[in-house]
Scaffold this active site. Structure first.
Site, PDB file in Angstrom:
ATOM      1  N   ASN A 152       0.796  -1.241   0.000  1.00  0.00           N
ATOM      2  CA  ASN A 152       0.000   0.000   0.000  1.00  0.00           C
ATOM      3  C   ASN A 152       0.825   1.286   0.000  1.00  0.00           C
ATOM      4  O   ASN A 152       0.382   2.305  -0.498  1.00  0.00           O
ATOM      5  CB  ASN A 152      -1.038  -0.014   1.122  1.00  0.00           C
ATOM      6  CG  ASN A 152      -0.428   0.114   2.493  1.00  0.00           C
ATOM      7  OD1 ASN A 152       0.688  -0.357   2.727  1.00  0.00           O
ATOM      8  ND2 ASN A 152      -1.123   0.744   3.406  1.00  0.00           N
ATOM      9  N   GLU A 250       4.369  -3.655  12.266  1.00  0.00           N
ATOM     10  CA  GLU A 250       3.325  -2.623  12.174  1.00  0.00           C
ATOM     11  C   GLU A 250       2.184  -3.236  11.385  1.00  0.00           C
ATOM     12  O   GLU A 250       2.369  -3.622  10.234  1.00  0.00           O
ATOM     13  CB  GLU A 250       3.856  -1.378  11.471  1.00  0.00           C
ATOM     14  CG  GLU A 250       4.760  -0.516  12.341  1.00  0.00           C
ATOM     15  CD  GLU A 250       4.071   0.043  13.571  1.00  0.00           C
ATOM     16  OE1 GLU A 250       2.830   0.077  13.623  1.00  0.00           O
ATOM     17  OE2 GLU A 250       4.799   0.411  14.506  1.00  0.00           O
ATOM     18  N   CYS A 284      -2.946   2.434   6.173  1.00  0.00           N
ATOM     19  CA  CYS A 284      -3.075   1.904   7.530  1.00  0.00           C
ATOM     20  C   CYS A 284      -3.643   2.973   8.450  1.00  0.00           C
ATOM     21  O   CYS A 284      -4.244   2.675   9.462  1.00  0.00           O
ATOM     22  CB  CYS A 284      -1.740   1.413   8.032  1.00  0.00           C
ATOM     23  SG  CYS A 284      -0.455   2.622   7.796  1.00  0.00           S
ATOM     24  N   GLU A 464       8.733   3.287  14.423  1.00  0.00           N
ATOM     25  CA  GLU A 464       9.487   3.631  13.223  1.00  0.00           C
ATOM     26  C   GLU A 464       9.574   5.153  13.108  1.00  0.00           C
ATOM     27  O   GLU A 464       8.932   5.881  13.837  1.00  0.00           O
ATOM     28  CB  GLU A 464       8.768   3.074  11.996  1.00  0.00           C
ATOM     29  CG  GLU A 464       8.548   1.582  12.118  1.00  0.00           C
ATOM     30  CD  GLU A 464       8.291   0.921  10.786  1.00  0.00           C
ATOM     31  OE1 GLU A 464       9.245   0.778  10.012  1.00  0.00           O
ATOM     32  OE2 GLU A 464       7.143   0.558  10.522  1.00  0.00           O
TER      33      GLU A 464
HETATM   34  P1  NAP Z   1       0.443  -8.954   4.076  1.00  0.00           P
HETATM   35  O1  NAP Z   1      -0.392  -9.814   3.215  1.00  0.00           O
HETATM   36  O2  NAP Z   1       0.572  -9.280   5.511  1.00  0.00           O
HETATM   37  O3  NAP Z   1       1.882  -8.889   3.396  1.00  0.00           O
HETATM   38  C1  NAP Z   1       2.922  -8.074   3.891  1.00  0.00           C
HETATM   39  C2  NAP Z   1       4.247  -8.655   3.442  1.00  0.00           C
HETATM   40  O4  NAP Z   1       4.481  -9.916   4.095  1.00  0.00           O
HETATM   41  C3  NAP Z   1       4.328  -8.937   1.947  1.00  0.00           C
HETATM   42  O5  NAP Z   1       5.618  -8.641   1.484  1.00  0.00           O
HETATM   43  C4  NAP Z   1       4.056 -10.433   1.893  1.00  0.00           C
HETATM   44  O6  NAP Z   1       4.556 -11.061   0.737  1.00  0.00           O
HETATM   45  C5  NAP Z   1       4.805 -10.894   3.129  1.00  0.00           C
HETATM   46  N1  NAP Z   1       4.434 -12.232   3.612  1.00  0.00           N
HETATM   47  C6  NAP Z   1       3.325 -12.960   3.317  1.00  0.00           C
HETATM   48  N2  NAP Z   1       3.375 -14.148   3.959  1.00  0.00           N
HETATM   49  C7  NAP Z   1       4.520 -14.187   4.663  1.00  0.00           C
HETATM   50  C8  NAP Z   1       5.135 -15.134   5.526  1.00  0.00           C
HETATM   51  N3  NAP Z   1       4.564 -16.309   5.787  1.00  0.00           N
HETATM   52  N4  NAP Z   1       6.321 -14.826   6.092  1.00  0.00           N
HETATM   53  C9  NAP Z   1       6.904 -13.649   5.856  1.00  0.00           C
HETATM   54  N5  NAP Z   1       6.383 -12.703   5.035  1.00  0.00           N
HETATM   55  C10 NAP Z   1       5.199 -12.967   4.456  1.00  0.00           C
HETATM   56  O7  NAP Z   1      -0.076  -7.436   4.027  1.00  0.00           O
HETATM   57  P2  NAP Z   1      -0.519  -6.630   2.746  1.00  0.00           P
HETATM   58  O8  NAP Z   1      -1.802  -7.221   2.250  1.00  0.00           O
HETATM   59  O9  NAP Z   1       0.605  -6.517   1.793  1.00  0.00           O
HETATM   60  O10 NAP Z   1      -0.742  -5.152   3.352  1.00  0.00           O
HETATM   61  C11 NAP Z   1      -1.943  -4.724   3.934  1.00  0.00           C
HETATM   62  C12 NAP Z   1      -1.855  -4.738   5.439  1.00  0.00           C
HETATM   63  O11 NAP Z   1      -0.752  -3.936   5.874  1.00  0.00           O
HETATM   64  C13 NAP Z   1      -3.053  -4.143   6.140  1.00  0.00           C
HETATM   65  O12 NAP Z   1      -3.438  -4.978   7.213  1.00  0.00           O
HETATM   66  C14 NAP Z   1      -2.540  -2.807   6.681  1.00  0.00           C
HETATM   67  O13 NAP Z   1      -3.201  -2.326   7.822  1.00  0.00           O
HETATM   68  C15 NAP Z   1      -1.132  -3.109   6.979  1.00  0.00           C
HETATM   69  N6  NAP Z   1      -0.331  -1.900   7.056  1.00  0.00           N
HETATM   70  C16 NAP Z   1       0.046  -1.419   8.293  1.00  0.00           C
HETATM   71  C17 NAP Z   1       0.797  -0.258   8.415  1.00  0.00           C
HETATM   72  C18 NAP Z   1       1.220   0.273   9.762  1.00  0.00           C
HETATM   73  O14 NAP Z   1       2.126   1.076   9.817  1.00  0.00           O
HETATM   74  N7  NAP Z   1       0.612  -0.153  10.858  1.00  0.00           N
HETATM   75  C19 NAP Z   1       1.190   0.417   7.260  1.00  0.00           C
HETATM   76  C20 NAP Z   1       0.793  -0.077   6.025  1.00  0.00           C
HETATM   77  C21 NAP Z   1       0.044  -1.241   5.931  1.00  0.00           C
HETATM   78  P3  NAP Z   1       3.601 -11.324  -0.552  1.00  0.00           P
HETATM   79  O15 NAP Z   1       3.248 -10.001  -1.084  1.00  0.00           O
HETATM   80  O16 NAP Z   1       4.505 -12.092  -1.457  1.00  0.00           O
HETATM   81  O17 NAP Z   1       2.408 -12.104  -0.062  1.00  0.00           O
END
Ligand code: NAP
Ligand code: MG
Length: 493
Positions: A152, A250, A284, A464
């Site tokens: 994102n 995060e 987020c 962060e």
């Molecule tokens: P995600 O599905 O959890 O993926 C995040 C990262 O983790 C991707 O690079 C993903 O790779 C990787 N990943 C997936 N499975 C893994 C595993 N088993 N071991 C290690 N890494 C793994 O999240 P997203 O859909 O990309 O992002 C949306 C989420 O991010 C939302 O929940 C949002 O709230 C959160 N977010 C939080 C913040 C904050 O600062 N709090 C900021 C931005 C976003 P792949 O892409 O290859 O699956």
């Protein structure tokens, strides 16, 4: 359109041994494939970690101000390449060009800040209880760190993790989200072209369960900084503990914006709409719950609906578009599912609640900006992260109930309050359970020089950004220098 995107390992841009590739698709028009990206596996991840481990001693000994100068150069290069990066970001993630330019600028701001940290990696001198003894602390880097990021904010989140890791003297393996590979390559190029020695920053493409898992399991990786979903983050946190890694996660949010009876309602409505629908609700820090005291609710809701109806949805690369698509089919289906959940839970859908498919919109993941009113504070709509353009309005009787509802979720990233009453503002700061909070402004945003992160289920580990960023990427050495040159008569306990 981009060429085949390759890994960057040990100073070389290389293909994966599997020869497998993944298509990079434009979410605003799924007929358009932007190019392909290599799909690495455990083998590439291991090579990258080994390269980073070899590069570590040289990088650790490079003076911190010199490391900072490389980041300064990366900031210059990113500034020169700003428009190219912004266009790639819009093409692969879908946010509008204005939003993309804003995101790249945010990354540049953070690089500038982190560059200066090279000259501020201070420890402290502390008085000793012993005579002629000098005691002080110095920061030491951790070693190889893993950086795992979401789609994102694929420019600024990697930047705000990689830059402090590097300035503190660590070497990096960077695993970006699979669906936003182009920007990951462009960001990595800025660092590499700025003059990083080989092996200091390694980029590896591939699935989370392969690359991510390899990073989690490898004993040479000393720390992992992760941003993404709670589902992946909590598993990563548990798994990484087996090799005693330091972890920073995060994760999700369900950010509230509270509106009190004395609020400037026009200001509050504008902030709500910006926070709920900016970046298609895929921040987020997005506003997903408007918590309004009953006496102001009708007037507030009317203004929110009016502003929401004016939002022009379309391809973010086109002039005049305010809101782009959901990033992929999965995220899109989630949004459509929550429309149905809201309706079945008895919330009143005042605007939106449907897919958009007129003309070329049918080729993209477009849904209408959606406002539900009369949402129950414990309903799924009000409790679960949607990560799309859906706002829930929750009506409450008074201030006490507003705070209770605001805190009544698992998450705690950010929040806002709209009031002119200074007592309420100070009470809000005392009571709200969010890592960041805003007064009379939207829930979104975060400046480079201020800590960023959440409480409760949103985050574990240190904050962060800001000066706190290097805390995660370093540890303290405590030094005792005895310059008496004699045997101590003091007892040592
Ligand atoms: P995600 O599905 O959890 O993926 C995040 C990262 O983790 C991707 O690079 C993903 O790779 C990787 N990943 C997936 N499975 C893994 C595993 N088993 N071991 C290690 N890494 C793994 O999240 P997203 O859909 O990309 O992002 C949306 C989420 O991010 C939302 O929940 C949002 O709230 C959160 N977010 C939080 C913040 C904050 O600062 N709090 C900021 C931005 C976003 P792949 O892409 O290859 O699956
Ligand atoms: Mg995902």
């Amino acid at each position: 359109m981009h060429e085949l995107l390759r890994n960057h390992i040990d100073g070389e841009w290389s293909e994966a041994t599997s020869r497998k590739t993944v298509d990079n698709v434009n979410p605003a028009d799924t007929r358009q494939t932007l190019g392909q990206v290599v799909k690495g596996g455990k083998e590439e991840a291991t090579r990258a970690i080994e390269a980073a481990a070899r590069a570590f001693p040289g990088w650790r000994r490079t003076p911190a101000p010199k490391r900072g100068q490389i980041l300064e150069q990366a900031a210059r290069l990113m500034t020169e390449r700003k428009e190219t990066i912004a266009r790639a970001l819009t093409a692969e993630e879908g946010k509008t060009l204005a939003e993309s330019r804003g995101e790249v600028q945010k990354a540049i701001n953070f690089l500038e800040f982190a560059a200066g940290e090279g000259r501020r990696l201070n420890g402290s001198t502390v008085p000793s209880e012993l005579p002629r003894t000098f005691t002080y602390t110095v920061r030491a880097p951790l070693g190889v760190v893993g950086i795992v990021t979401p789609w994102n904010f694929p420019v600024c989140i990697p930047t705000w993790k990689i830059a402090p890791a590097l300035v503190a003297g660590n070497t990096v393996i960077f695993k970006p989200a699979t669906i936003t590979p182009w920007t990951a390559s462009l960001v990595t190029q800025c660092f590499v072209d700025a003059g990083l020695p080989k092996g200091v920053l390694n980029l590896v493409y591939g699935g989370g369960s392969e690359i991510g898992q390899a990073i989690v399991e490898h004993p040479e990786v000393r720390a992992i900084s992760f941003t993404g979903s709670n589902e992946v983050g909590s598993k990563l946190y548990t798994d990484a503990s087996r090799t005693l890694k330091k972890v920073q996660c995060e994760m999700g949010g369900k950010n509230p914006l509270i509106v009190l009876e004395d609020a400037d309602l026009e200001l509050a409505a504008t902030a709500t709409v910006q926070g709920a629908f900016g970046s298609t609700g895929q921040r987020c820090t997005a506003t997903s719950r408007a918590i309004v005291v009953a006496s102001a609710a009708d007037r507030f809701v009317e203004q929110v609906v009016e502003l929401t109806k004016k939002i022009r949805v379309g391809n973010g690369a086109h002039e005049g578009v305010d809101m782009g698509p959901s990033v992929d089919e999965g995220q899109f289906q989630t949004v459509l599912r929550y429309h149905e959940i809201g309706k079945s839970e008895g919330a009143r859908c005042l605007v939106g609640g449907n897919r958009l498919s007129d003309g070329d919109l049918r080729y993209g993941h477009f849904s209408a900006p959606t406002v539900f009113d009369q949402v129950g504070p414990n309903s799924r709509l009000a409790q679960e992260e949607i990560f799309g353009p859906v706002l829930s309005v929750i009506r409450v009787k008074d201030w006490a109930e507003a705070i209770q509802v605001a805190n009544g979720v698992a998450y705690g990233l950010t929040s806002s309050v709209f009031t002119r009453d200074v007592t309420r503002v100070m009470e809000y700061v005392d009571e709200i359970e969010t890592g960041m909070l805003h007064v009379n402004s939207p829930t979104v945003g975060g400046e480079a020089q201020l800590p960023f992160g959440g409480m409760k289920a949103t985050g574990v580990g240190q904050r962060e950004m800001g000066q706190t960023a290097v805390d995660f990427y370093s540890e303290w050495k405590t030094v005792y220098v005895d310059y008496t040159g004699t045997k101590r008569d003091t007892k040592i306990y």
